[in-house]
Design an enzyme around this catalytic site. Structure first.
Site, PDB file in Angstrom:
ATOM      1  N   ILE A   4       0.836  -1.211   0.000  1.00  0.00           N
ATOM      2  CA  ILE A   4       0.000   0.000   0.000  1.00  0.00           C
ATOM      3  C   ILE A   4       0.866   1.255   0.000  1.00  0.00           C
ATOM      4  O   ILE A   4       1.864   1.321   0.726  1.00  0.00           O
ATOM      5  CB  ILE A   4      -0.930  -0.010   1.234  1.00  0.00           C
ATOM      6  CG1 ILE A   4      -1.911  -1.180   1.077  1.00  0.00           C
ATOM      7  CG2 ILE A   4      -1.668   1.315   1.413  1.00  0.00           C
ATOM      8  CD1 ILE A   4      -2.785  -1.442   2.249  1.00  0.00           C
ATOM      9  N   TRP A 129      12.006  -1.301   7.709  1.00  0.00           N
ATOM     10  CA  TRP A 129      11.549  -0.596   6.508  1.00  0.00           C
ATOM     11  C   TRP A 129      11.996   0.846   6.469  1.00  0.00           C
ATOM     12  O   TRP A 129      11.892   1.499   5.434  1.00  0.00           O
ATOM     13  CB  TRP A 129      10.005  -0.621   6.443  1.00  0.00           C
ATOM     14  CG  TRP A 129       9.386  -0.218   7.735  1.00  0.00           C
ATOM     15  CD1 TRP A 129       8.934  -1.070   8.714  1.00  0.00           C
ATOM     16  CD2 TRP A 129       9.198   1.106   8.267  1.00  0.00           C
ATOM     17  NE1 TRP A 129       8.492  -0.358   9.809  1.00  0.00           N
ATOM     18  CE2 TRP A 129       8.646   0.990   9.556  1.00  0.00           C
ATOM     19  CE3 TRP A 129       9.458   2.385   7.772  1.00  0.00           C
ATOM     20  CZ2 TRP A 129       8.344   2.077  10.352  1.00  0.00           C
ATOM     21  CZ3 TRP A 129       9.160   3.487   8.567  1.00  0.00           C
ATOM     22  CH2 TRP A 129       8.611   3.328   9.839  1.00  0.00           C
ATOM     23  N   LYS A 153      15.676 -10.972   4.770  1.00  0.00           N
ATOM     24  CA  LYS A 153      14.231 -10.864   5.004  1.00  0.00           C
ATOM     25  C   LYS A 153      13.893  -9.377   5.029  1.00  0.00           C
ATOM     26  O   LYS A 153      14.086  -8.673   6.022  1.00  0.00           O
ATOM     27  CB  LYS A 153      13.899 -11.568   6.319  1.00  0.00           C
ATOM     28  CG  LYS A 153      12.656 -11.138   7.064  1.00  0.00           C
ATOM     29  CD  LYS A 153      11.366 -11.474   6.368  1.00  0.00           C
ATOM     30  CE  LYS A 153      10.223 -10.983   7.248  1.00  0.00           C
ATOM     31  NZ  LYS A 153       9.987  -9.517   7.075  1.00  0.00           N
ATOM     32  N   SER A 155      11.628  -6.056   5.132  1.00  0.00           N
ATOM     33  CA  SER A 155      10.402  -5.748   5.867  1.00  0.00           C
ATOM     34  C   SER A 155       9.211  -5.867   4.921  1.00  0.00           C
ATOM     35  O   SER A 155       9.312  -5.550   3.728  1.00  0.00           O
ATOM     36  CB  SER A 155      10.476  -4.331   6.417  1.00  0.00           C
ATOM     37  OG  SER A 155       9.178  -3.914   6.808  1.00  0.00           O
ATOM     38  N   GLU A 156       8.084  -6.259   5.460  1.00  0.00           N
ATOM     39  CA  GLU A 156       6.858  -6.341   4.652  1.00  0.00           C
ATOM     40  C   GLU A 156       6.441  -4.967   4.132  1.00  0.00           C
ATOM     41  O   GLU A 156       5.687  -4.859   3.179  1.00  0.00           O
ATOM     42  CB  GLU A 156       5.715  -6.993   5.446  1.00  0.00           C
ATOM     43  CG  GLU A 156       5.362  -6.351   6.787  1.00  0.00           C
ATOM     44  CD  GLU A 156       6.207  -6.882   7.956  1.00  0.00           C
ATOM     45  OE1 GLU A 156       7.435  -7.011   7.791  1.00  0.00           O
ATOM     46  OE2 GLU A 156       5.628  -7.142   9.015  1.00  0.00           O
ATOM     47  N   SER A 205      12.398  -3.359  16.052  1.00  0.00           N
ATOM     48  CA  SER A 205      11.989  -2.866  17.370  1.00  0.00           C
ATOM     49  C   SER A 205      12.563  -3.712  18.497  1.00  0.00           C
ATOM     50  O   SER A 205      12.918  -4.889  18.302  1.00  0.00           O
ATOM     51  CB  SER A 205      10.461  -2.876  17.448  1.00  0.00           C
ATOM     52  OG  SER A 205      10.013  -4.216  17.319  1.00  0.00           O
ATOM     53  N   THR A 208      10.397  -7.026  19.095  1.00  0.00           N
ATOM     54  CA  THR A 208      10.688  -8.164  18.205  1.00  0.00           C
ATOM     55  C   THR A 208      12.112  -8.665  18.445  1.00  0.00           C
ATOM     56  O   THR A 208      12.362  -9.869  18.451  1.00  0.00           O
ATOM     57  CB  THR A 208      10.534  -7.745  16.719  1.00  0.00           C
ATOM     58  OG1 THR A 208       9.311  -7.044  16.560  1.00  0.00           O
ATOM     59  CG2 THR A 208      10.544  -8.936  15.792  1.00  0.00           C
ATOM     60  N   GLU A 226      20.065  -4.494  16.199  1.00  0.00           N
ATOM     61  CA  GLU A 226      20.064  -3.029  16.083  1.00  0.00           C
ATOM     62  C   GLU A 226      18.630  -2.590  16.316  1.00  0.00           C
ATOM     63  O   GLU A 226      17.772  -2.786  15.447  1.00  0.00           O
ATOM     64  CB  GLU A 226      20.546  -2.590  14.701  1.00  0.00           C
ATOM     65  CG  GLU A 226      21.980  -3.033  14.457  1.00  0.00           C
ATOM     66  CD  GLU A 226      22.698  -2.222  13.391  1.00  0.00           C
ATOM     67  OE1 GLU A 226      23.920  -2.207  13.420  1.00  0.00           O
ATOM     68  OE2 GLU A 226      22.024  -1.621  12.535  1.00  0.00           O
ATOM     69  N   CYS A 261      15.916   5.468  13.639  1.00  0.00           N
ATOM     70  CA  CYS A 261      16.248   4.878  14.949  1.00  0.00           C
ATOM     71  C   CYS A 261      16.971   5.894  15.805  1.00  0.00           C
ATOM     72  O   CYS A 261      16.817   5.913  17.017  1.00  0.00           O
ATOM     73  CB  CYS A 261      17.081   3.621  14.767  1.00  0.00           C
ATOM     74  SG  CYS A 261      18.536   3.885  13.761  1.00  0.00           S
ATOM     75  N   GLU A 358       9.586   5.099  22.792  1.00  0.00           N
ATOM     76  CA  GLU A 358       9.953   5.505  21.433  1.00  0.00           C
ATOM     77  C   GLU A 358       8.711   5.996  20.677  1.00  0.00           C
ATOM     78  O   GLU A 358       7.701   5.306  20.653  1.00  0.00           O
ATOM     79  CB  GLU A 358      10.596   4.331  20.669  1.00  0.00           C
ATOM     80  CG  GLU A 358      11.170   4.756  19.337  1.00  0.00           C
ATOM     81  CD  GLU A 358      11.851   3.615  18.568  1.00  0.00           C
ATOM     82  OE1 GLU A 358      11.302   2.497  18.527  1.00  0.00           O
ATOM     83  OE2 GLU A 358      12.927   3.853  17.974  1.00  0.00           O
TER      84      GLU A 358
HETATM   85  P1  NAD Z   1       9.717  -4.612  13.669  1.00  0.00           P
HETATM   86  O1  NAD Z   1      10.366  -5.153  14.889  1.00  0.00           O
HETATM   87  O2  NAD Z   1       8.243  -4.475  13.663  1.00  0.00           O
HETATM   88  O3  NAD Z   1      10.085  -5.503  12.389  1.00  0.00           O
HETATM   89  C1  NAD Z   1      11.409  -5.723  11.979  1.00  0.00           C
HETATM   90  C2  NAD Z   1      11.480  -6.989  11.145  1.00  0.00           C
HETATM   91  O4  NAD Z   1      11.173  -8.107  11.968  1.00  0.00           O
HETATM   92  C3  NAD Z   1      10.510  -7.035   9.968  1.00  0.00           C
HETATM   93  O5  NAD Z   1      11.171  -7.582   8.851  1.00  0.00           O
HETATM   94  C4  NAD Z   1       9.409  -7.971  10.481  1.00  0.00           C
HETATM   95  O6  NAD Z   1       8.727  -8.643   9.457  1.00  0.00           O
HETATM   96  C5  NAD Z   1      10.225  -8.940  11.309  1.00  0.00           C
HETATM   97  N1  NAD Z   1       9.459  -9.660  12.348  1.00  0.00           N
HETATM   98  C6  NAD Z   1       8.375  -9.208  13.043  1.00  0.00           C
HETATM   99  N2  NAD Z   1       7.976 -10.160  13.929  1.00  0.00           N
HETATM  100  C7  NAD Z   1       8.830 -11.207  13.785  1.00  0.00           C
HETATM  101  C8  NAD Z   1       8.931 -12.494  14.421  1.00  0.00           C
HETATM  102  N3  NAD Z   1       8.072 -12.870  15.371  1.00  0.00           N
HETATM  103  N4  NAD Z   1       9.923 -13.311  14.033  1.00  0.00           N
HETATM  104  C9  NAD Z   1      10.811 -12.941  13.095  1.00  0.00           C
HETATM  105  N5  NAD Z   1      10.756 -11.763  12.436  1.00  0.00           N
HETATM  106  C10 NAD Z   1       9.772 -10.895  12.788  1.00  0.00           C
HETATM  107  O7  NAD Z   1      10.425  -3.202  13.401  1.00  0.00           O
HETATM  108  P2  NAD Z   1      10.139  -2.172  12.216  1.00  0.00           P
HETATM  109  O8  NAD Z   1       8.828  -1.525  12.436  1.00  0.00           O
HETATM  110  O9  NAD Z   1      10.414  -2.772  10.900  1.00  0.00           O
HETATM  111  O10 NAD Z   1      11.293  -1.095  12.463  1.00  0.00           O
HETATM  112  C11 NAD Z   1      11.159  -0.019  13.340  1.00  0.00           C
HETATM  113  C12 NAD Z   1      12.052  -0.223  14.544  1.00  0.00           C
HETATM  114  O11 NAD Z   1      13.388  -0.508  14.116  1.00  0.00           O
HETATM  115  C13 NAD Z   1      12.169   1.023  15.400  1.00  0.00           C
HETATM  116  O12 NAD Z   1      12.112   0.648  16.755  1.00  0.00           O
HETATM  117  C14 NAD Z   1      13.540   1.574  15.041  1.00  0.00           C
HETATM  118  O13 NAD Z   1      14.119   2.390  16.044  1.00  0.00           O
HETATM  119  C15 NAD Z   1      14.326   0.315  14.809  1.00  0.00           C
HETATM  120  N6  NAD Z   1      15.508   0.540  13.958  1.00  0.00           N
HETATM  121  C16 NAD Z   1      16.742   0.462  14.530  1.00  0.00           C
HETATM  122  C17 NAD Z   1      17.868   0.715  13.767  1.00  0.00           C
HETATM  123  C18 NAD Z   1      19.247   0.682  14.352  1.00  0.00           C
HETATM  124  O14 NAD Z   1      20.203   0.762  13.599  1.00  0.00           O
HETATM  125  N7  NAD Z   1      19.412   0.575  15.667  1.00  0.00           N
HETATM  126  C19 NAD Z   1      17.726   1.028  12.409  1.00  0.00           C
HETATM  127  C20 NAD Z   1      16.451   1.083  11.861  1.00  0.00           C
HETATM  128  C21 NAD Z   1      15.342   0.834  12.646  1.00  0.00           C
END
Ligand code: NAD
Length: 454
Positions: A4, A129, A153, A155-156, A205, A208, A226, A261, A358
């Protein structure tokens, strides 16, 4: 999976998430391909990454458009992201040789002691993402250069970008099974956790990350995280140009709609400068155009995830109930798209979620402090530890604050910044392990100690 456009809420396309069976096949093909890839010379692997880098440049406009369409990032920021990713790739191209070449540590009569650096094997890179190019290259570039195979993998929310990265990798000559993009959401990620991978590198996050870390623990393989942050910025008494500080803080807080982040998530200002800072900060934010991310002059686009709009509204609502005030951003977005208008809150304190949880969006609290001691206590009042910034005319007055921080990166007169020369790491709930710098090259290898007598 429906892809979307968050600016229009229109379905861009539908793609199929990879089934568990497909992912298992991907793994088995990667195991075989990895040993052949690792047997190639480092020079050869570097050559292929150089090809990939060239293709990023050649396809930049198209890649940026795709990214903007699926995550809502303003187009010039998408271009910036690809340029930034190329900068990081350049670091890896220039420095990998030095950190991956075997070293003789000791050579005495009849004894040689040597370290060689072997790839981990097949690694899983579960990614976010918000900066798919930047956080992606932190992992898959050094991993490939070191001789690993990567199951990426995506992000969706950035699946189309993930598929384009895979296509360019293959066009660059990286063997098909050495780099494979896996598409899907949490369930797809779960399947990767069931495989006997040789390392897990996660960006996302804390929630996760913690779940994955626990699951992977039993495997006894490297598992890097990270994660998120609640990064503070402090304006101390020792500042002459408050306007310039406010401009830098506004950019740090609202670039990419605050979905970074290391975005500035909370601001503390010395009481001497508080009023002046607030005025200048609001003026800066007023000038940030909110709108269609395809327009060149848009600074703030929509949020990527629809659910985040409610999340931010609740966070702001919680602060209001506890006595905070909105001094900019009262209105709601009328019209299509997952927009949250930039919002600045004052009279905030740490009983409010806005100062401790956050936000990951264009919402920020600014708190007045009496001096360094109070600022340090508040800045450290968090389970996160990604970055912390101090603005001050003299390093001597900033340094004690920087030293007191429990965070992976500290900034003096800058913020929301990542450098390929330095390790990128978090403390506490912001993660474990480092990417970038020589540490982020060595993260993808395991040392083997040779004791050679003869
Ligand atoms: P998210 O944790 O929702 O998802 C991250 C990834 O994990 C996605 O690919 C998702 O499909 C996968 N995932 C979700 N549940 C899972 C499970 N049960 N098992 C395996 N994989 C699973 O995070 P997001 O919304 O994609 O990213 C945002 C977060 O990432 C924020 O908290 C941000 O601060 C952090 N971030 C950190 C850095 C860093 O360098 N420290 C960089 C970018 C983003």
């Amino acid at each position: 999976m429906k892809i979307i456009n968050p600016a229009t809420e229109q379905i861009l396309t539908e793609i199929e998430a990879d089934s568990p069976r497909l992912i298992h096949n991907a793994y088995h093909s990667a195991v075989e391909a990895q040993s052949l890839w690792a047997n190639r010379s480092l020079k050869d692997r570097i050559k292929h990454i150089r090809n990939f880098d060239r293709l990023l440049e050649e396809n930049k406009e198209d890649l940026a458009k795709t990214l903007t369409n699926e995550v809502g990032k303003p187009i010039w920021q998408s271009i910036n992201e690809i340029n930034g990713a190329r900068g990081r790739i350049a670091y890896f191209l220039d420095n990998s040789d030095r950190w991956l070449t075997s070293e003789t540590i000791n050579q005495t009569e009849g004894l040689i002691e040597k370290i060689s650096y072997e790839p981990l094997g097949v690694i899983g890179n579960i990614s976010a993402w918000n900066y798919p190019f930047l956080v992606g290259v932190n992992v898959f570039i050094p991993a490939l250069i070191a001789g690993n195979a990567v199951l990426y993998k995506a992000s969706e929310y950035a699946a189309l970008t993930g598929l384009k990265i895979e296509a360019l990798m293959h066009e660059a000559g990286i063997p098909q099974h050495v780099f494979q993009t896996i598409t899907g959401g949490a369930e797809t990620g779960e399947t990767l956790l069931t495989l006997p991978l040789d390392g897990y590198f996660f960006t996302g996050s804390y929630k996760t990350g913690q779940y994955i870390y626990e699951k992977v623990a039993k495997k006894m393989v490297p598992c890097q995280m990270e994660l998120g942050g609640k990064d503070p910025l402090y304006v101390n008494a020792d500042n002459a140009d408050i306007k310039a500080v406010a401009a830098a803080a506004a950019e740090g807080a609202f670039y990419n709609a605050g979905q970074s982040c290391c975005a500035v998530e909370r601001i503390y200002v010395h009481e001497l400068h508080y009023e002046e800072f607030i005025e200048a900060f609001v003026d800066e934010v007023k000038n940030m155009k909110v709108g269609d991310p395809r327009d060149k002059d848009t600074y703030i686009g929509p949020l990527t995830r629809e659910s985040q709009v409610d999340f931010l509204q609740n966070q702001a609502g919680h602060a209001l109930l506890k006595g905070a005030r909105i001094i900019y951003g009262e209105d709601r977005w009328e019209g299509k798209g997952y927009y949250f208008l930039p919002t600045i809150m004052v009279d905030v304190d740490h009983s409010m979620r806005i100062m401790t949880e956050e936000s990951f969006g264009p919402l920020i609290g600014v708190q007045k402090v009496s001096g360094d001691a109070e600022a340090i206590a508040l800045m450290k009042d968090t389970d996160y530890g990604l970055t912390a910034a101090v603005y001050s005319d003299h390093l001597e007055s900033a340094e004690p604050v920087l030293q007191a921080m429990r965070s992976g990166s500290v900034y003096w007169n800058c913020c929301d910044r990542v450098s390929a020369n330095l390790p990128w790491s978090g403390r506490g709930n912001s993660g474990i392990g480092s990417t970038l710098s020589y540490q982020g090259i060595r993260a993808f290898v395991q040392p083997k100690a040779y004791h050679l007598r003869g």
